[in-house]
Design a protein around this motif. Structure first.
Motif, PDB file in Angstrom:
ATOM      1  N   THR A   9       0.851  -1.171   0.000  1.00  0.00           N
ATOM      2  CA  THR A   9       0.000   0.000   0.000  1.00  0.00           C
ATOM      3  C   THR A   9       0.893   1.229   0.000  1.00  0.00           C
ATOM      4  O   THR A   9       1.947   1.248   0.598  1.00  0.00           O
ATOM      5  N   SER A  10       0.481   2.271  -0.714  1.00  0.00           N
ATOM      6  CA  SER A  10       1.313   3.464  -0.808  1.00  0.00           C
ATOM      7  C   SER A  10       0.454   4.605  -1.306  1.00  0.00           C
ATOM      8  O   SER A  10      -0.754   4.477  -1.488  1.00  0.00           O
ATOM      9  N   ASN A  11       1.114   5.716  -1.549  1.00  0.00           N
ATOM     10  CA  ASN A  11       0.435   6.871  -2.151  1.00  0.00           C
ATOM     11  C   ASN A  11       0.730   6.967  -3.634  1.00  0.00           C
ATOM     12  O   ASN A  11       0.579   8.032  -4.230  1.00  0.00           O
ATOM     13  N   GLY A  12       1.201   5.891  -4.223  1.00  0.00           N
ATOM     14  CA  GLY A  12       1.435   5.877  -5.662  1.00  0.00           C
ATOM     15  C   GLY A  12       2.748   6.488  -6.084  1.00  0.00           C
ATOM     16  O   GLY A  12       2.989   6.671  -7.279  1.00  0.00           O
ATOM     17  N   ILE A  13       3.596   6.826  -5.132  1.00  0.00           N
ATOM     18  CA  ILE A  13       4.908   7.382  -5.452  1.00  0.00           C
ATOM     19  C   ILE A  13       5.855   6.938  -4.334  1.00  0.00           C
ATOM     20  O   ILE A  13       5.426   6.777  -3.186  1.00  0.00           O
ATOM     21  N   PHE A  14       7.123   6.703  -4.672  1.00  0.00           N
ATOM     22  CA  PHE A  14       8.013   6.023  -3.733  1.00  0.00           C
ATOM     23  C   PHE A  14       9.306   6.795  -3.512  1.00  0.00           C
ATOM     24  O   PHE A  14       9.812   7.473  -4.421  1.00  0.00           O
ATOM     25  N   TYR A  15       9.823   6.637  -2.307  1.00  0.00           N
ATOM     26  CA  TYR A  15      11.065   7.305  -1.933  1.00  0.00           C
ATOM     27  C   TYR A  15      12.250   6.394  -2.249  1.00  0.00           C
ATOM     28  O   TYR A  15      12.214   5.206  -1.949  1.00  0.00           O
ATOM     29  N   HIS A  16      13.297   6.966  -2.825  1.00  0.00           N
ATOM     30  CA  HIS A  16      14.447   6.174  -3.243  1.00  0.00           C
ATOM     31  C   HIS A  16      15.741   6.573  -2.556  1.00  0.00           C
ATOM     32  O   HIS A  16      16.823   6.216  -3.009  1.00  0.00           O
ATOM     33  N   GLY A  17      15.631   7.315  -1.458  1.00  0.00           N
ATOM     34  CA  GLY A  17      16.795   7.535  -0.620  1.00  0.00           C
ATOM     35  C   GLY A  17      17.509   8.852  -0.783  1.00  0.00           C
ATOM     36  O   GLY A  17      18.339   9.211   0.051  1.00  0.00           O
ATOM     37  N   GLY A  18      17.233   9.585  -1.848  1.00  0.00           N
ATOM     38  CA  GLY A  18      17.961  10.837  -2.087  1.00  0.00           C
ATOM     39  C   GLY A  18      17.360  12.010  -1.333  1.00  0.00           C
ATOM     40  O   GLY A  18      16.282  11.917  -0.748  1.00  0.00           O
ATOM     41  N   PRO A  19      18.060  13.140  -1.356  1.00  0.00           N
ATOM     42  CA  PRO A  19      17.587  14.319  -0.621  1.00  0.00           C
ATOM     43  C   PRO A  19      16.477  15.072  -1.358  1.00  0.00           C
ATOM     44  O   PRO A  19      16.344  14.964  -2.577  1.00  0.00           O
ATOM     45  N   VAL A  20      15.708  15.838  -0.592  1.00  0.00           N
ATOM     46  CA  VAL A  20      14.808  16.842  -1.161  1.00  0.00           C
ATOM     47  C   VAL A  20      15.374  18.210  -0.763  1.00  0.00           C
ATOM     48  O   VAL A  20      16.279  18.291   0.066  1.00  0.00           O
ATOM     49  N   LEU A  21      14.860  19.269  -1.368  1.00  0.00           N
ATOM     50  CA  LEU A  21      15.299  20.616  -0.973  1.00  0.00           C
ATOM     51  C   LEU A  21      14.382  21.094   0.152  1.00  0.00           C
ATOM     52  O   LEU A  21      13.172  21.206  -0.042  1.00  0.00           O
ATOM     53  N   ARG A  22      14.969  21.369   1.302  1.00  0.00           N
ATOM     54  CA  ARG A  22      14.155  21.629   2.488  1.00  0.00           C
ATOM     55  C   ARG A  22      14.282  23.048   3.038  1.00  0.00           C
ATOM     56  O   ARG A  22      13.849  23.311   4.161  1.00  0.00           O
ATOM     57  N   SER A  23      14.869  23.951   2.284  1.00  0.00           N
ATOM     58  CA  SER A  23      14.992  25.324   2.785  1.00  0.00           C
ATOM     59  C   SER A  23      13.606  25.890   3.101  1.00  0.00           C
ATOM     60  O   SER A  23      12.622  25.538   2.448  1.00  0.00           O
ATOM     61  N   ALA A  24      13.559  26.777   4.091  1.00  0.00           N
ATOM     62  CA  ALA A  24      12.281  27.416   4.418  1.00  0.00           C
ATOM     63  C   ALA A  24      11.719  28.124   3.181  1.00  0.00           C
ATOM     64  O   ALA A  24      10.519  28.062   2.904  1.00  0.00           O
ATOM     65  N   VAL A  25      12.595  28.781   2.461  1.00  0.00           N
ATOM     66  CA  VAL A  25      12.228  29.391   1.174  1.00  0.00           C
ATOM     67  C   VAL A  25      13.304  28.979   0.172  1.00  0.00           C
ATOM     68  O   VAL A  25      14.443  29.456   0.250  1.00  0.00           O
TER      69      VAL A  25
END
Lengths: 325, 188
Positions: A64-80
């Motif tokens: 079960t999932s939301n139809g998209i999967f995480y593969h271990g890499g970073p996202v951009l998390r800056s406040a802006v």
């Protein structure tokens, strides 16, 4: 001490069996490892498809999932998340009406620190994407911009596009946590398939010693049938309104999958790919243009984004209803 | 002593392989490691495109067409074809294959086990759109393997509110089994 030859043989056989069983077990775990069957999103994936007759399909464990999967890499998390724009070509009086400062002003407004797309209920859909240290905030804003008058000619390749980005890092600043957008006027082609295969793309590269995320977005007035949803647009500038849609798409993906190794589905599609040219319910301006978002004083027609929650779906705002078209 | 040495060598070798196998297994199944920007110094080549509206439309039509072939569903197939549909494919005579012959072929002793479409482009010429793509299939024709990869050029014509395929040009460029991208490769 001497071992009898018989015992030696038994010991060797025993060791061999352990070794064989161990290797077989390791291979089985690899096959079953989550995410290992996902196609990599590398640019040609969004129009690609694969179909297998049911009897030819291998058995896969259902998850079960939301139809998209995480593969271990970073996202951009800056406040802006800082956005840097390189306006390439002629943005004063180019061959089409949209090759103008009006378009520059509209896009600047879209990416403005206030009254823009950053932090909007729409952009907050991206906050459903996380890495191992935190989540995307949904904030983004134009940091600075430069103009480039055809330094690499009127036809860009993927390589010369990268040269354009690299050449402006000194002026814009080298920021591995930002996104650089190269916006080209209508007389500029990108020879790898702009208008026939794609309306824009994002990628990353090591430039000036840093992992730089950048995107190509051409003036979609070059190919209205391919990259624009309507000819009468909410801000009376079909090029700017069409590019706004592609900018929304590329920035969402560049933030949730900046190094092409974070969030994508089994077909290699990233979040915005899954809602490409899907807008949801719309309203109509007095000029007859359709719009589905309002940021500040401007109406926009911008595709939905895939929400990574509640089973997953294309939404216009975080927590809102999902729509299929 | 030689026997003892041999046993010791084999034992140590086994242990090392066991260790390698376990660490590999762990890497495949463990939660994602903490990402670090410094580890991204060798970025994966590739890019993510926003496909055009036409590519989205004709990707859907081409998939419907091949799925109809896959299911031998002539009722689903014929509405997608122009009355004068022809398919040009390398054969002994060099003649194009007319629609009726092609339909008889694909709904007869032909099994399309799987297919994939990639690298699609679509160029708009008003009421005609030329669609080009790479097509791979695993298939059997009259009991013989017919798998491979092909360049396809399709000419779609707007008729009323629907699109009809009027001409198809196919050229095989690889007899290899299509390779399905099952794991990240960095580039498709």
């Amino acid at each position: 001490m001497k071992l009898p030859v018989g015992k030696l043989k038994v010991l060797l056989v025993f060791l061999f069996v352990i070794l064989a069983v161990n290797f077989l077990a390791a291979q089985r775990v690899r096959d079953d490892a989550p995410g290992q069957r996902d196609a990599m999103p590398t640019g040609k994936g969004t129009g690609d498809s694969q179909h297998v007759l049911p009897e030819a399909k291998a058995a896969h464990a259902k998850t079960t999932s939301n139809g998209i999967f995480y593969h271990g890499g970073p996202v951009l998390r800056s406040a802006v998340v800082p956005i840097y724009i390189i306006w390439y070509g002629n943005w004063s009086n180019g061959p089409m009406a949209s090759d103008s400062q009006t378009t520059v002003s509209l896009i600047d407004s879209l990416l403005g620190a206030t009254g823009g797309i950053g932090g909007s209920p729409y952009e907050l859909i991206n906050s459903t994407y996380t890495d191992t240290t935190g989540a995307v905030t949904g904030g983004l804003a134009l940091q600075t911009q430069v103009f480039d008058s055809y330094s690499q000619g009127a036809t860009l390749s993927d390589a010369t596009l990268q040269t354009v980005v690299a050449s402006h890092l000194a002026g814009l600043g080298t920021d591995p946590n930002g996104v650089y957008l190269v916006l080209t006027s209508s007389d500029v082609n990108e020879s790898s398939g702009f208008c026939t295969q794609y309306c824009g793309f994002h990628t990353h590269a090591t430039l000036n010693g840093a992992d730089i995320k950048y995107a190509f977005i051409g003036n979609v007035d070059r190919c209205p049938s391919g990259c624009e949803i309507q000819t009468t647009s909410p801000n009376g500038d079909s090029g700017a309104d069409g590019m706004a849609n592609v900018i929304g798409h590329e920035t969402e993906e560049a933030i949730s999958d900046p190094d092409l190794n974070a969030w994508f589905d089994r077909r290699g599609e990233e979040n915005a790919d899954k809602c490409n040219f899907k807008f949801g319910p719309t309203q109509t301006t007095s000029s007859g243009a359709k719009f589905n978002q309002t940021f500040g004083t401007h109406h926009w027609m911008i595709q939905m984004n895939w929400e990574n929650a509640s089973g997953g779906g294309c939404a216009q705002v975080l927590g809102g209803a999902f729509f299929t078209q | 002593m030689r026997a003892q040495g041999l046993v010791l060598t084999v034992f140590l070798f086994s242990l090392s392989l066991f260790s390698v196998a376990q660490s590999t297994t762990t890497a495949q199944t463990a939660p994602p490691a903490k990402p670090a920007q410094s580890q991204q110094s060798a970025p994966t080549p590739g890019r993510i495109q926003t496909r055009t509206r036409l590519v989205a439309i004709f990707s859907g039509l081409e998939n419907r067409l091949f799925q109809a072939v896959q299911k031998k569903d002539q009722a689903a197939l014929t509405p997608l074809l122009d009355d004068e549909f022809e398919i040009w494919i390398p054969n002994e005579t060099g003649d194009p294959v007319p629609m009726d012959d092609w339909l008889a072929q694909v709904t007869g002793a032909y099994t399309l086990k799987s297919f994939h479409i990639r690298q699609m482009s679509a160029r708009d010429f008003g009421s005609v759109v030329v669609v080009k793509f790479v097509y791979g299939q695993q298939a059997e024709s009259k009991g013989k393997d017919d798998s491979g990869e092909f360049f396809v050029v399709d000419v779609w014509e707007k008729q009323g509110d629907s699109w009809k395929l009027s001409d198809r040009y196919i050229s095989r460029f690889s007899a290899l089994q299509p390779v399905h991208p099952m794991r990240p490769t960095g580039r498709q």
